[in-house]
Scaffold this active site. Structure first.
Site, short mmCIF file in Angstrom:
data_model
loop_
_atom_site.label_atom_id
_atom_site.label_comp_id
_atom_site.label_asym_id
_atom_site.label_seq_id
_atom_site.Cartn_x
_atom_site.Cartn_y
_atom_site.Cartn_z
N LYS A 34 14.16 -4.71 6.36
CA LYS A 34 15.19 -3.80 5.81
C LYS A 34 16.50 -3.99 6.58
O LYS A 34 17.58 -4.06 5.98
CB LYS A 34 14.72 -2.34 5.94
CG LYS A 34 13.52 -2.01 5.07
CD LYS A 34 13.89 -1.82 3.62
CE LYS A 34 12.90 -2.44 2.69
NZ LYS A 34 13.25 -2.40 1.29
N TYR A 50 8.19 -4.98 8.85
CA TYR A 50 8.70 -4.31 7.65
C TYR A 50 10.10 -3.75 7.91
O TYR A 50 11.05 -4.00 7.17
CB TYR A 50 7.76 -3.18 7.21
CG TYR A 50 8.43 -2.23 6.23
CD1 TYR A 50 8.72 -2.65 4.94
CD2 TYR A 50 8.84 -0.95 6.62
CE1 TYR A 50 9.38 -1.81 4.04
CE2 TYR A 50 9.50 -0.11 5.74
CZ TYR A 50 9.77 -0.54 4.45
OH TYR A 50 10.43 0.29 3.58
N ASN A 105 12.21 10.43 4.03
CA ASN A 105 10.78 10.37 3.64
C ASN A 105 10.59 10.85 2.20
O ASN A 105 10.41 12.06 1.96
CB ASN A 105 9.94 11.22 4.60
CG ASN A 105 9.85 10.60 5.99
OD1 ASN A 105 10.86 10.40 6.65
ND2 ASN A 105 8.66 10.28 6.42
N SER A 114 16.10 1.99 4.34
CA SER A 114 15.20 3.01 4.90
C SER A 114 15.79 3.52 6.21
O SER A 114 16.48 2.79 6.93
CB SER A 114 13.84 2.36 5.17
OG SER A 114 13.05 3.18 5.99
N ASP A 124 8.66 -6.72 -12.24
CA ASP A 124 7.71 -6.34 -11.19
C ASP A 124 6.57 -7.37 -11.27
O ASP A 124 6.20 -7.80 -12.37
CB ASP A 124 7.17 -4.92 -11.46
CG ASP A 124 6.58 -4.27 -10.23
OD1 ASP A 124 7.07 -3.21 -9.81
OD2 ASP A 124 5.60 -4.82 -9.68
N1 LIG Z 1 8.21 4.95 -0.23
C1 LIG Z 1 8.89 5.13 0.86
O1 LIG Z 1 8.58 6.03 1.62
C2 LIG Z 1 10.09 4.27 1.20
C3 LIG Z 1 10.94 4.64 2.26
C4 LIG Z 1 12.05 3.84 2.53
C5 LIG Z 1 12.31 2.71 1.77
N2 LIG Z 1 11.47 2.36 0.76
C6 LIG Z 1 11.76 1.17 -0.03
O2 LIG Z 1 11.87 1.53 -1.39
C7 LIG Z 1 11.42 0.48 -2.22
C8 LIG Z 1 10.40 1.00 -3.22
O3 LIG Z 1 9.33 1.58 -2.51
P1 LIG Z 1 8.12 2.30 -3.25
O4 LIG Z 1 7.66 3.39 -2.37
O5 LIG Z 1 8.47 2.60 -4.64
O6 LIG Z 1 7.05 1.14 -3.17
P2 LIG Z 1 6.04 0.60 -4.30
O7 LIG Z 1 5.11 -0.36 -3.65
O8 LIG Z 1 5.47 1.74 -5.06
O9 LIG Z 1 7.04 -0.18 -5.28
C9 LIG Z 1 7.48 -1.49 -5.01
C10 LIG Z 1 7.23 -2.31 -6.27
O10 LIG Z 1 7.69 -3.65 -6.03
C11 LIG Z 1 6.76 -4.56 -6.59
N3 LIG Z 1 6.93 -5.82 -5.86
C12 LIG Z 1 6.67 -6.10 -4.56
N4 LIG Z 1 6.96 -7.38 -4.28
C13 LIG Z 1 7.41 -7.94 -5.44
C14 LIG Z 1 7.86 -9.23 -5.80
N5 LIG Z 1 7.86 -10.24 -4.92
N6 LIG Z 1 8.26 -9.46 -7.06
C15 LIG Z 1 8.26 -8.45 -7.98
N7 LIG Z 1 7.82 -7.20 -7.70
C16 LIG Z 1 7.41 -6.94 -6.44
C17 LIG Z 1 5.40 -3.89 -6.42
O11 LIG Z 1 4.43 -4.34 -7.33
C18 LIG Z 1 5.74 -2.41 -6.64
O12 LIG Z 1 5.58 -2.04 -7.99
C19 LIG Z 1 10.91 -0.61 -1.28
O13 LIG Z 1 11.94 -1.55 -1.08
C20 LIG Z 1 10.64 0.15 -0.01
O14 LIG Z 1 10.73 -0.69 1.12
C21 LIG Z 1 10.38 3.12 0.46
C1 LIG Z 2 6.04 4.05 11.71
C2 LIG Z 2 5.96 4.18 10.21
O1 LIG Z 2 4.91 4.07 9.63
N1 LIG Z 2 7.14 4.40 9.58
C3 LIG Z 2 7.23 4.48 8.12
C4 LIG Z 2 6.78 5.83 7.67
O2 LIG Z 2 7.58 6.81 8.30
P1 LIG Z 2 6.99 8.14 8.83
O3 LIG Z 2 6.10 7.83 9.96
O4 LIG Z 2 8.16 9.03 9.07
O5 LIG Z 2 6.19 8.72 7.55
P2 LIG Z 2 4.66 9.15 7.42
O6 LIG Z 2 4.53 9.82 6.10
O7 LIG Z 2 3.75 7.99 7.69
O8 LIG Z 2 4.46 10.21 8.59
C5 LIG Z 2 5.16 11.45 8.62
C6 LIG Z 2 4.61 12.31 9.73
O9 LIG Z 2 3.25 12.63 9.43
C7 LIG Z 2 2.39 12.20 10.48
N2 LIG Z 2 1.14 11.74 9.84
C8 LIG Z 2 1.18 10.76 8.89
C9 LIG Z 2 0.02 10.37 8.24
C10 LIG Z 2 -1.20 10.99 8.58
O10 LIG Z 2 -2.28 10.67 8.06
N3 LIG Z 2 -1.17 11.98 9.53
C11 LIG Z 2 -0.04 12.38 10.17
O11 LIG Z 2 -0.07 13.27 11.02
C12 LIG Z 2 3.13 11.11 11.24
O12 LIG Z 2 2.70 11.06 12.57
C13 LIG Z 2 4.59 11.61 11.09
O13 LIG Z 2 4.87 12.58 12.08
O14 LIG Z 2 6.95 5.98 6.29
C14 LIG Z 2 8.31 5.91 5.86
C15 LIG Z 2 8.36 6.13 4.38
O15 LIG Z 2 8.09 7.43 4.05
C16 LIG Z 2 8.90 4.56 6.21
O16 LIG Z 2 8.32 3.56 5.42
C17 LIG Z 2 8.67 4.28 7.69
O17 LIG Z 2 9.05 2.94 7.99
#
Ligand SMILES: NC(=O)c1ccc[n+]([C@@H]2O[C@H](COP(=O)([O-])OP(=O)(O)OC[C@H]3O[C@@H](n4cnc5c(N)ncnc54)[C@H](O)[C@@H]3O)[C@@H](O)[C@H]2O)c1
Ligand SMILES: CC(=O)N[C@H]1[C@@H](OP(=O)(O)OP(=O)(O)OC[C@H]2O[C@@H](n3ccc(=O)[nH]c3=O)[C@H](O)[C@@H]2O)O[C@H](CO)[C@H](O)[C@@H]1O
Length: 351
Positions: A163, A159, A189, A134, A34
């Site tokens: 993906k 973003y 989510n 995602s 990381d």
């Molecule tokens: N959290 C969500 O809601 C969600 C939803 C769908 C997909 N994802 C995907 O899941 C993965 C993890 O997400 P997360 O929520 O744990 O995010 P996060 O930011 O908590 O974790 C990502 C980690 O990657 C590290 N990182 C970023 N760029 C890097 C690089 N170039 N080299 C080395 N380390 C690097 C960051 O320091 C961080 O610790 C991501 O690929 C994200 O796109 C997350």
């Molecule tokens: C458009 C967008 O950002 N999409 C990202 C967001 O999806 P989502 O938009 O599905 O997740 P989110 O947690 O940002 O929102 C969930 C729901 O809560 C609502 N909401 C959110 C925040 C807030 O302060 N108030 C509120 O009302 C929002 O309108 C939605 O209806 O996050 C996901 C991860 O979990 C993915 O990374 C998606 O790509």
């Protein structure tokens, strides 16, 4: 037979740290890299704070390297140091709004970073790969629940496109060389925290996502939640999503690794990781109030641009192919988030 060694990129992050914990419990050896661009370094300890707590919970050792995956030499040196069997790739930048402001950084980090990693894997004869995808790859759902057959690619943010493009690269790679076995996990989510309350989601600055925002209002760090839109065609007018407990999600990764480890089949496979249940913003707010005993003050405001009314998964394919099914419901997600947030009001930084 020695347990397989998995290289985990982004292992200090929210999903990475929870998954490392479940992987260690399942008997895998874990090497984490990381660059800490979105993780708390933990001061004196050589390990990032989240991973140091994972070691404390599991009693097992994690090898950690502060490596940027876009840096070819750094990545290669990890493969030279360890005999890696599989890779779970979490490292990415993930803020939708930020990606619209600085798209080149997102494309560099998420796309170039992945290419560098895949090249290092091939050079070292490692062909088993689990990717953090995602539900965003589906764009605005054309039908519900969303199955893996739903068309992908209609993403609105840079973003989301990183993906989608990465999945396309992975498909081409699997076509070009039959040794590759790739599982792309399309998360809905992810929310919640480990039951210990020791690790959880710790966003930098103002949270973009709903659950961490609610938790910070409940703990008194923010005055109120803005509910984006109350005129959607949903049960109560607010947006409906498929929230999935982070430990269910982490267990899904272990199942994917188990599949890659045990089955000779190669190629590209995509699975939804969701519950199949839609929950509205107000339902989540009320569930959180019940779980925490705190009032979550909110205000109904305009819709956030780009938000869809409803999105939830059909998760049957993951059940059939991986033997995985989410088991934790909304109340448990809120209860575990609250334990983490109330015991760590400032996240990993003990201010
Ligand atoms: N959290 C969500 O809601 C969600 C939803 C769908 C997909 N994802 C995907 O899941 C993965 C993890 O997400 P997360 O929520 O744990 O995010 P996060 O930011 O908590 O974790 C990502 C980690 O990657 C590290 N990182 C970023 N760029 C890097 C690089 N170039 N080299 C080395 N380390 C690097 C960051 O320091 C961080 O610790 C991501 O690929 C994200 O796109 C997350
Ligand atoms: C458009 C967008 O950002 N999409 C990202 C967001 O999806 P989502 O938009 O599905 O997740 P989110 O947690 O940002 O929102 C969930 C729901 O809560 C609502 N909401 C959110 C925040 C807030 O302060 N108030 C509120 O009302 C929002 O309108 C939605 O209806 O996050 C996901 C991860 O979990 C993915 O990374 C998606 O790509």
């Amino acid at each position: 037979m020695a347990p397989p060694t998995v290289l985990v990129t982004g292992g200090a992050g929210y999903i990475g740290s929870h998954t490392v914990l479940e992987m260690l419990n399942a008997g895998y050896n874990v090497i984490c890299v990381d660059n800490l661009c979105n993780a708390y370094s933990g001061g004196a300890s050589k390990l990032p704070e989240a991973l140091s707590r994972v070691q404390e919970i599991t009693g097992k050792k994690i090898h950690f390297y502060r490596v940027d995956i876009t840096d070819r030499e750094q990545v290669r040196s990890v493969f030279q140091e360890h005999k890696i069997d599989m890779v779970a790739h979490f490292a990415a930048l993930k803020a939708v709004g930020e990606s619209c402001r600085i798209p080149l950084q997102y494309y560099h980090n998420n796309m170039t970073g992945t290419n560098v990693l895949l090249e290092a894997m091939a050079d070292n004869n490692v062909f088993k790969f689990v990717y953090s995808s995602s539900a965003t790859v589906y764009g605005e759902p054309k039908f519900l629940p969303v199955t893996e057959e739903h068309p992908t690619g209609n993403c609105t943010s840079p973003y989301g496109k990183t993906k989608y493009f990465t999945e396309e690269i992975l498909k081409d790679l699997c076509k070009s060389d039959k040794r590759w076995a790739v599982v792309s996990l399309r998360y809905f989510n992810p929310v919640g925290a480990h039951i210990s309350g020791r690790i959880g989601e710790d966003p930098n600055g103002e949270p973009n996502n709903l659950m961490p925002y609610i938790a910070q209002v409940a703990v008194g760090r923010r005055p109120k939640l803005s509910v984006y839109g109350s005129d959607f065609p949903t049960k109560d007018g607010t947006g409906v999503r498929d929230y999935i407990h982070i430990v269910d999600l982490a267990e899904g990764h272990v199942k994917a690794l188990d599949k890659l480890r045990n089955i000779a089949e190669t190629g590209f496979f995509a699975y939804n990781l969701g519950t199949g249940v839609g929950c509205s913003v107000l339902e989540l707010v009320h569930a959180f109030e019940r779980a925490s005993g705190q009032k979550v003050t909110y205000e109904l405001v305009d819709r956030r641009s780009g938000d869809v009314a409803t999105c939830y998964a059909d998760a049957k394919l993951a059940e059939q192919a991986l033997g995985w099914k989410a088991t934790r419901g909304i109340d448990k997600m809120c209860e575990d988030t609250w334990r983490w947030q109330s015991q760590n009001p400032n996240g990993y930084a003990q201010k």
